[in-house]
Design a protein around this motif. Structure first.
Motif, short mmCIF file in Angstrom:
data_model
loop_
_atom_site.label_atom_id
_atom_site.label_comp_id
_atom_site.label_asym_id
_atom_site.label_seq_id
_atom_site.Cartn_x
_atom_site.Cartn_y
_atom_site.Cartn_z
N ALA A 175 5.23 0.01 9.51
CA ALA A 175 5.70 0.39 8.17
C ALA A 175 5.34 1.83 7.85
O ALA A 175 5.77 2.36 6.83
N ILE A 185 0.86 -1.18 0.00
CA ILE A 185 0.00 0.00 0.00
C ILE A 185 0.90 1.23 0.00
O ILE A 185 2.00 1.22 0.56
N PRO A 237 -6.15 -4.12 4.70
CA PRO A 237 -5.17 -3.10 5.11
C PRO A 237 -5.77 -2.14 6.14
O PRO A 237 -6.76 -1.46 5.86
N CYS A 243 5.69 -3.34 4.39
CA CYS A 243 4.22 -3.46 4.26
C CYS A 243 3.85 -4.83 3.73
O CYS A 243 4.31 -5.23 2.67
N THR A 244 3.01 -5.52 4.46
CA THR A 244 2.52 -6.84 4.02
C THR A 244 1.06 -6.75 3.59
O THR A 244 0.40 -7.76 3.44
N GLU A 245 0.57 -5.56 3.41
CA GLU A 245 -0.86 -5.33 3.15
C GLU A 245 -1.68 -5.94 4.30
O GLU A 245 -2.81 -6.36 4.11
N CYS A 299 -4.47 0.59 7.48
CA CYS A 299 -4.29 2.01 7.20
C CYS A 299 -5.40 2.52 6.29
O CYS A 299 -5.98 3.58 6.54
N GLU A 321 -1.95 1.91 13.67
CA GLU A 321 -2.71 0.73 13.23
C GLU A 321 -1.84 -0.29 12.52
O GLU A 321 -2.25 -1.44 12.34
N CYS A 322 -0.66 0.10 12.08
CA CYS A 322 0.15 -0.80 11.25
C CYS A 322 0.84 -1.87 12.10
O CYS A 322 1.62 -1.56 12.99
N PRO A 323 0.58 -3.15 11.81
CA PRO A 323 1.17 -4.24 12.60
C PRO A 323 2.66 -4.42 12.34
O PRO A 323 3.33 -5.15 13.09
N ILE A 343 4.76 5.10 3.72
CA ILE A 343 4.82 3.67 4.01
C ILE A 343 6.15 3.12 3.48
O ILE A 343 6.51 3.39 2.33
FE1 SF4 Z 1 0.88 -1.29 7.54
FE2 SF4 Z 1 -1.10 -2.85 6.75
FE3 SF4 Z 1 -1.00 -0.34 5.87
FE4 SF4 Z 1 0.82 -2.08 5.00
S1 SF4 Z 1 -1.40 -2.17 4.64
S2 SF4 Z 1 1.23 -0.03 5.74
S3 SF4 Z 1 1.10 -3.42 6.77
S4 SF4 Z 1 -1.31 -1.00 8.00
#
Ligand code: SF4
Ligand code: SF4
Length: 115
Positions: free
Chosen positions: A23, A3, A81, A71-73, A83, A18-20, A66
């Motif tokens: 990223a 993303i 996703p 990013c693993t989506e 984000c 929110e990003c696990p 990002i």
């Molecule tokens: Fe993070 Fe998920 Fe957004 Fe990628 S899609 S930047 S892993 S929150």
């Protein structure tokens, strides 16, 4: 695919926590491989080895950005996703320059989190 955040970003900051994979970083803020992952060091495509705590140049100075390589989506953590789910202006979109299969994305997740 990964993303990306477009220049329509209003810098609200809602996506970052929110990003696990950690990223997502604020514009102008340096990123690290180790932030939010269990990585200690990373071997890059050119063979060079990077300490995971080493600060990397911001990818954007103006907007939240990002790190594509992290990013693993959200594969391996969430159905969609995160984000994109929280962004109030829908500027977290598919990155056509970085298309990856689900298997590849899960491979990135395993690489970063050691599982
Ligand atoms: Fe993070 Fe998920 Fe957004 Fe990628 S899609 S930047 S892993 S929150
Ligand atoms: Fe920018 Fe959307 Fe993230 Fe807010 S949630 S910082 S508008 S990308």
């Amino acid at each position: 695919m990964a993303i990306m955040i477009t220049d329509e970003c209003i810098n609200c900051g809602a996506c970052e926590p929110e990003c696990p994979n950690t990223a997502i970083y604020e514009g102008g803020v340096e990123w690290t491989w180790g932030g939010g992952t269990s990585l200690k060091q990373v071997t890059l495509e050119d063979g060079s080895v990077v300490d995971a705590t080493a600060k990397q140049q911001p990818i954007s100075d103006e907007f939240y950005y990002i790190v594509t390589a992290k990013c693993t989506e959200c594969n391996g953590f969430h159905e969609e996703p995160q984000c994109a789910a929280v962004c109030p202006v829908d500027c977290c979109v598919d990155d056509p320059e970085h298309r990856e299969t689900e298997a590849e994305l899960l491979g990135k997740k395993a690489f970063m989190h050691g599982e």
